[in-house]
Write an enzyme that holds these catalytic residues in place. Structure first.
Site, mmCIF file in Angstrom:
data_model
loop_
_atom_site.group_PDB
_atom_site.id
_atom_site.type_symbol
_atom_site.label_atom_id
_atom_site.label_comp_id
_atom_site.label_asym_id
_atom_site.label_seq_id
_atom_site.Cartn_x
_atom_site.Cartn_y
_atom_site.Cartn_z
ATOM 1 C CD1 TRP A 80 -2.423 -1.720 0.086
ATOM 2 C CD2 TRP A 80 -3.071 -1.147 2.158
ATOM 3 N NE1 TRP A 80 -3.569 -2.420 0.372
ATOM 4 C CE2 TRP A 80 -3.990 -2.088 1.640
ATOM 5 C CE3 TRP A 80 -3.284 -0.646 3.444
ATOM 6 C CZ2 TRP A 80 -5.090 -2.527 2.370
ATOM 7 C CZ3 TRP A 80 -4.383 -1.084 4.171
ATOM 8 C CH2 TRP A 80 -5.278 -2.021 3.638
ATOM 9 C CD GLU A 101 8.045 3.392 -4.020
ATOM 10 O OE1 GLU A 101 7.472 3.197 -2.931
ATOM 11 O OE2 GLU A 101 7.488 3.201 -5.125
ATOM 12 C CD GLU A 158 8.746 -4.416 -6.414
ATOM 13 O OE1 GLU A 158 7.553 -4.655 -6.551
ATOM 14 O OE2 GLU A 158 9.190 -3.486 -5.717
ATOM 15 N N GLY A 199 1.843 -2.729 -6.217
ATOM 16 C CA GLY A 199 1.716 -1.434 -5.554
ATOM 17 C C GLY A 199 0.357 -0.817 -5.811
ATOM 18 N N GLY A 200 0.296 0.106 -6.771
ATOM 19 C CA GLY A 200 -0.918 0.880 -7.056
ATOM 20 C C GLY A 200 -2.194 0.045 -7.133
HETATM 21 C C1 PEP Z 1 5.666 -1.720 -5.642
HETATM 22 O O1 PEP Z 1 5.343 -0.811 -4.912
HETATM 23 O O2 PEP Z 1 6.386 -2.632 -5.206
HETATM 24 C C2 PEP Z 1 5.192 -1.733 -7.019
HETATM 25 C C3 PEP Z 1 5.558 -2.701 -7.815
HETATM 26 O O3 PEP Z 1 4.372 -0.686 -7.419
HETATM 27 P P1 PEP Z 1 3.432 -0.647 -8.721
HETATM 28 O O4 PEP Z 1 2.674 -1.939 -8.787
HETATM 29 O O5 PEP Z 1 2.517 0.539 -8.483
HETATM 30 O O6 PEP Z 1 4.311 -0.463 -9.910
#
Ligand code: PEP
Length: 250
Positions: free
Chosen positions: A10, A96, A166, A233-234
Site C-alpha cells: 500500500w 523507494e 522489481e 503497488g498501485g
Molecule cells: C511496488 O510498490 O512494489 C510496485 C511494484 O508498485 P506498482 O505496482 O505501483 O508499480
C-alpha cells in the site's frame, strides 16, 4: 511445484478506516483462492488490519523495519515490535527506500538478518534502473544485490524468504516489463541463488515480479515458468482489482 504468492504494497496510503473497509471488501473476494495473499500496510494500519483479518486467509506484512533490536533510534520500528503484534512478513529493500532513504545493500542485509532472527519473513526487493538495463548490466546488478542481501544467511532460512524482482523503471510507471523480460531476470536470480545455495534451494525459493502489475497483465506474467506471483503497488489499493490479481488463475 512452487506456490503463487500475491502481496500488496500500500506504500504511504490508507487511513485505518479505509484499511478496515478494504479488508471487509477483500475477504469474501479471495476466500476461495489457493494462492497466498499478503497485504503490506503502513505501521499505523497494522493493528486494525491484523484484528480484521483474523479467521481469513489474508496475511499481513509491514513495509520496513529497523535492523537493531531496540535503542535510541527515534522514529524507527523494530522487527521484534512487528512480530509482537502478529505481523508475519516485512518488505525489505524496496527501491523507494533505497532511492529516498539511502538504503544500501549492507543495510538491506542487516535488516534481512534481523527479520529472520525475530521470526519475520522478509520480502526482499531487487531490481535495476532503466539506465542499467540499457547498458546491458541487469544481470550483474541484480546478482550483486542478491549476493549482498543474502550474505551470511544460512540455507535453512531460505524457505522463509521471498524475493521480489522489481525493475525500477516499471514501478508506478505503467511500464510493465514484458513477461519474457521478467521471467529472464527471475531466472538469472535463480541462477545466482543456485550458485550460492545449490539447485534444490533455487528451485524452491519464491520469486515474485513487481512493477505495474494489474488484473489485465497478471495472468500472462504469473503463468511464466519462473514467476511465482507478484508484489503489487498501485493496483493493491482497490480491493476488487487486487482480488482479480490474486485470482489470476480463475
Ligand atoms: C511496488 O510498490 O512494489 C510496485 C511494484 O508498485 P506498482 O505496482 O505501483 O508499480
Amino acid at each position: 511445484m512452487r506456490r503463487k504468492v500475491i502481496a500488496g504494497n500500500w506504500k504511504m496510503n490508507m487511513l485505518p478506516n479505509e484499511a478496515i473497509d478494504f479488508i471487509e471488501k477483500l475477504t469474501p473476494l479471495v476466500k476461495n483462492t489457493k494462492n497466498e495473499v499478503i497485504i503490506c500496510v503502513p505501521y499505523t494500519d497494522l493493528f486494525y488490519v491484523l484484528l480484521n483479518v483474523q479467521g481469513t486467509n489474508i496475511k499481513v506484512g509491514a513495509q520496513n523495519m529497523h535492523w537493531e533490536e531496540s535503542g535510541a533510534y527515534t522514529g524507527e520500528v523494530s522487527g521484534q515490535m512487528l512480530k509482537s503484534i502478529g505481523v508475519e512478513y516485512v518488505i525489505i529493500g524496496h527501491s523507494e527506500r533505497r532511492q529516498y532513504f539511502s538504503e544500501t545493500d549492507e543495510i538491506v542485509n542487516k535488516k534481512v538478518k534481523q527479520a529472520l532472527k525475530v521470526g519475520l519473513k522478509p520480502i526482499v526487493c531487487v531490481g535495476e534502473t532503466l539506465e542499467q538495463r540499457e547498458q546491458g548490466i541487469t544481470e550483474k546488478v541484480i546478482s550483486k544485490q542478491i549476493e549482498k542481501a543474502l550474505e551470511g544467511i544460512e540455507q535453512e532460512s531460505l524457505e522463509k524468504i521471498i524475493i521480489a524482482y522489481e525493475p525500477i523503471w516499471a514501478i508506478g510507471t505503467g511500464n510493465t516489463a514484458t513477461k519474457e523480460e521478467a521471467n529472464e531476470a527471475i531466472m538469472q536470480i535463480r541462477k545466482k541463488i543456485s550458485e550460492i545455495y545449490g539447485q534444490n534451494k533455487s528451485d524452491k525459493i519464491i520469486i515474485q515480479y513487481g512493477g505495474s502489475v494489474k488484473s489485465s497483465n497478471a495472468k500472462s506474467l504469473f503463468e511464466m515458468s519462473d514467476i511465482d506471483g507478484g508484489l503489487v503497488g498501485g493496483a493493491s489499493l482497490n480491493a476488487e482489482e487486487f482480488s482479480k490479481i490474486v485470482q489470476f488463475d480463475n
